[in-house]
Scaffold this active site. Structure first.
Site, PDB file in Angstrom:
ATOM      1  N   ALA A 294       0.843  -1.195   0.000  1.00 39.39           N
ATOM      2  CA  ALA A 294       0.000   0.000   0.000  1.00 39.39           C
ATOM      3  C   ALA A 294       0.876   1.242   0.000  1.00 39.39           C
ATOM      4  O   ALA A 294       2.057   1.179   0.341  1.00 39.39           O
ATOM      5  CB  ALA A 294      -0.886   0.012   1.251  1.00 39.39           C
TER       6      ALA A 294
ATOM      7  N   THR B 254       1.496   4.074   2.177  1.00 34.73           N
ATOM      8  CA  THR B 254       1.185   4.244   3.601  1.00 34.73           C
ATOM      9  C   THR B 254       1.702   5.560   4.195  1.00 34.73           C
ATOM     10  O   THR B 254       1.632   5.752   5.407  1.00 34.73           O
ATOM     11  CB  THR B 254       1.779   3.074   4.421  1.00 34.73           C
ATOM     12  OG1 THR B 254       3.177   2.999   4.155  1.00 34.73           O
ATOM     13  CG2 THR B 254       1.110   1.756   4.087  1.00 34.73           C
TER      14      THR B 254
ATOM     15  N   ASP C 158      -7.983   1.911  10.033  1.00 38.04           N
ATOM     16  CA  ASP C 158      -8.850   2.691  10.933  1.00 38.04           C
ATOM     17  C   ASP C 158      -9.093   4.091  10.372  1.00 38.04           C
ATOM     18  O   ASP C 158     -10.058   4.748  10.745  1.00 38.04           O
ATOM     19  CB  ASP C 158      -8.193   2.786  12.323  1.00 38.04           C
ATOM     20  CG  ASP C 158      -6.755   3.279  12.265  1.00 38.04           C
ATOM     21  OD1 ASP C 158      -6.031   2.906  11.320  1.00 38.04           O
ATOM     22  OD2 ASP C 158      -6.328   4.038  13.156  1.00 38.04           O
TER      23      ASP C 158
ATOM     24  N   TYR D 128      -5.122   9.725   2.430  1.00 34.73           N
ATOM     25  CA  TYR D 128      -4.761   8.312   2.624  1.00 34.73           C
ATOM     26  C   TYR D 128      -6.005   7.487   2.969  1.00 34.73           C
ATOM     27  O   TYR D 128      -6.275   6.454   2.343  1.00 34.73           O
ATOM     28  CB  TYR D 128      -3.713   8.194   3.741  1.00 34.73           C
ATOM     29  CG  TYR D 128      -3.500   6.792   4.252  1.00 34.73           C
ATOM     30  CD1 TYR D 128      -2.813   5.840   3.501  1.00 34.73           C
ATOM     31  CD2 TYR D 128      -4.002   6.400   5.510  1.00 34.73           C
ATOM     32  CE1 TYR D 128      -2.626   4.544   3.977  1.00 34.73           C
ATOM     33  CE2 TYR D 128      -3.813   5.109   5.988  1.00 34.73           C
ATOM     34  CZ  TYR D 128      -3.131   4.185   5.219  1.00 34.73           C
ATOM     35  OH  TYR D 128      -2.954   2.905   5.694  1.00 34.73           O
TER      36      TYR D 128
ATOM     37  N   LYS E 180      -7.765   4.511   0.690  1.00 32.68           N
ATOM     38  CA  LYS E 180      -7.945   3.130   1.173  1.00 32.68           C
ATOM     39  C   LYS E 180      -9.422   2.733   1.089  1.00 32.68           C
ATOM     40  O   LYS E 180      -9.746   1.598   0.738  1.00 32.68           O
ATOM     41  CB  LYS E 180      -7.443   2.998   2.614  1.00 32.68           C
ATOM     42  CG  LYS E 180      -5.938   3.170   2.803  1.00 32.68           C
ATOM     43  CD  LYS E 180      -5.114   2.082   2.139  1.00 32.68           C
ATOM     44  CE  LYS E 180      -5.244   0.739   2.813  1.00 32.68           C
ATOM     45  NZ  LYS E 180      -4.367  -0.280   2.154  1.00 32.68           N
TER      46      LYS E 180
END
Ligand code: NAP
Length: 305
Positions: A64, A66, A106, A129, A133
């Protein structure tokens, strides 16, 4: 022999998964592990070619983009890796009747809920971000193949750069640390994730529609970044003498508010994720975060100064 295509093996979770999944060889799985060079998620044609060549039964995608703060100014790159690439992986997997395990975060939540988030709560990311996601999750759902989307949080481990390493480095150099105390969540070790996913691989029945979907997968319990930093220092000091680690310089850890530590990306104040669904559907339970930290600390190699 069934094949697993694993991405992102140079990352924290990918690395731990590669090690942990090696144990499933006994269950008849063959793992084909790819780093960025072998499978670049910004290259759609390469993704399609690699999946078609490997012909996996299962794709596990911990790779990913990140860099949470950098994503605010690299929106396109974040979406290419976190949204477009999972979409292509899902499309290619579907063509092979394969299944997909994907990781999310989260940070898809806005953090305004006053209790632990459950998977049916609305997502409302407050960062690029988090939004990228969430777009990846939606793209996978849209393809409609058997999948597990595992939302985890505050990942750290003995491998890679992370909060644990940063706190040890800072505590060796400074007498005082100031750490954010008003963001709450569960630090989750890469090894706990890898152990749980390895269990999932053996118990998940991809043909069961009821099992497909989103799951929270985090270590048990909750704390703040301040609480996490304090526990890191406590556990370090408990191990230092016997392990021959250098003494820490730190004398005080001060709790501060998020507002006192401005960052380009906003972060949710509440990142606490209920893992009840994971337990109910699969019987998979992760250890308490401080116990998981202890396992990681025990395996940590720190140079004597
Ligand atoms: N880290 C956290 O605190 C956290 C929290 C919640 C959720 N998650 C999610 O958990 C999953 C695993 O995270 P992690 O902590 O293991 O991440 P990480 O340590 O940052 O690793 C990311 C991996 O993705 C790879 N990657 C990046 N761009 C790529 C590209 N263009 N092509 C192929 N590979 C690429 C990296 O390769 P290079 O080494 O070559 O860059 C690296 O192997 C991710 O889905 C992440 O969103 C992480």
């Amino acid at each position: 022999m069934k094949k697993i295509l694993l991405t992102g093996v140079s990352g924290q979770v990918g690395h731990a998964l590669q090690q942990q999944l090696a144990l499933t060889a006994a269950h008849g799985w063959q793992v084909i592990a790819c780093d960025r060079q072998q499978l670049d998620l910004t290259q759609p044609e390469q993704i399609r070619r690699v999946v078609r060549e490997v012909k996996p039964d299962l794709i596990i995608n911990p790779a990913a983009y990140t860099a949470v703060d950098k994503a605010e100014s690299e929106r396109e790159m974040a979406y290419a890796i976190n949204a477009t690439a999972p979409h292509i992986l899902a499309e290619e997997a579907a063509k092979l009747n394969a299944a997909l395990i994907h990781f999310s975060t989260d940070y898809v939540y806005d953090g305004t809920k006053l209790s632990a988030y459950v998977e049916t709560d609305s997502a409302n990311p407050v960062s690029v971000y988090g939004a990228s996601k969430l777009a990846g999750e939606e793209a996978i759902r849209q393809v409609g193949l058997p999948h597990l989307i595992l939302r985890t949080s505050w990942v750290y481990g003995s491998y890679g750069n992370n909060f644990l390493k940063t706190i040890i480095r800072l505590a060796q150099a400074r007498e005082m640390l100031r750490i954010v105390a008003d963001q709450h969540g569960a630090p989750t070790s890469a090894i706990s994730i890898a152990q749980a996913v390895t269990e999932l691989v053996t118990v998940w029945q991809p043909e069961s529609e009821a099992q497909t979907g989103v799951y929270h997968l985090v270590n048990a319990g909750e704390t703040s970044w301040f609480g996490f930093a304090s526990e890191i220092v406590t556990q370090y000091q408990a191990l230092a003498t016997v392990r021959g680690w250098p003494d820490l310089a730190v004398k005080e850890i001060q709790p501060i508010a998020t507002a006192e530590y401005p960052t380009p990306a906003k972060r949710p104040a509440n990142s606490i994720l209920s893992t009840a669904k994971l337990g109910q559907h699969f019987g998979v339970r992760l250890p308490e975060w401080s116990v998981a930290l202890n396992q990681v600390m025990a395996a940590l190699s720190i140079e004597a100064s």
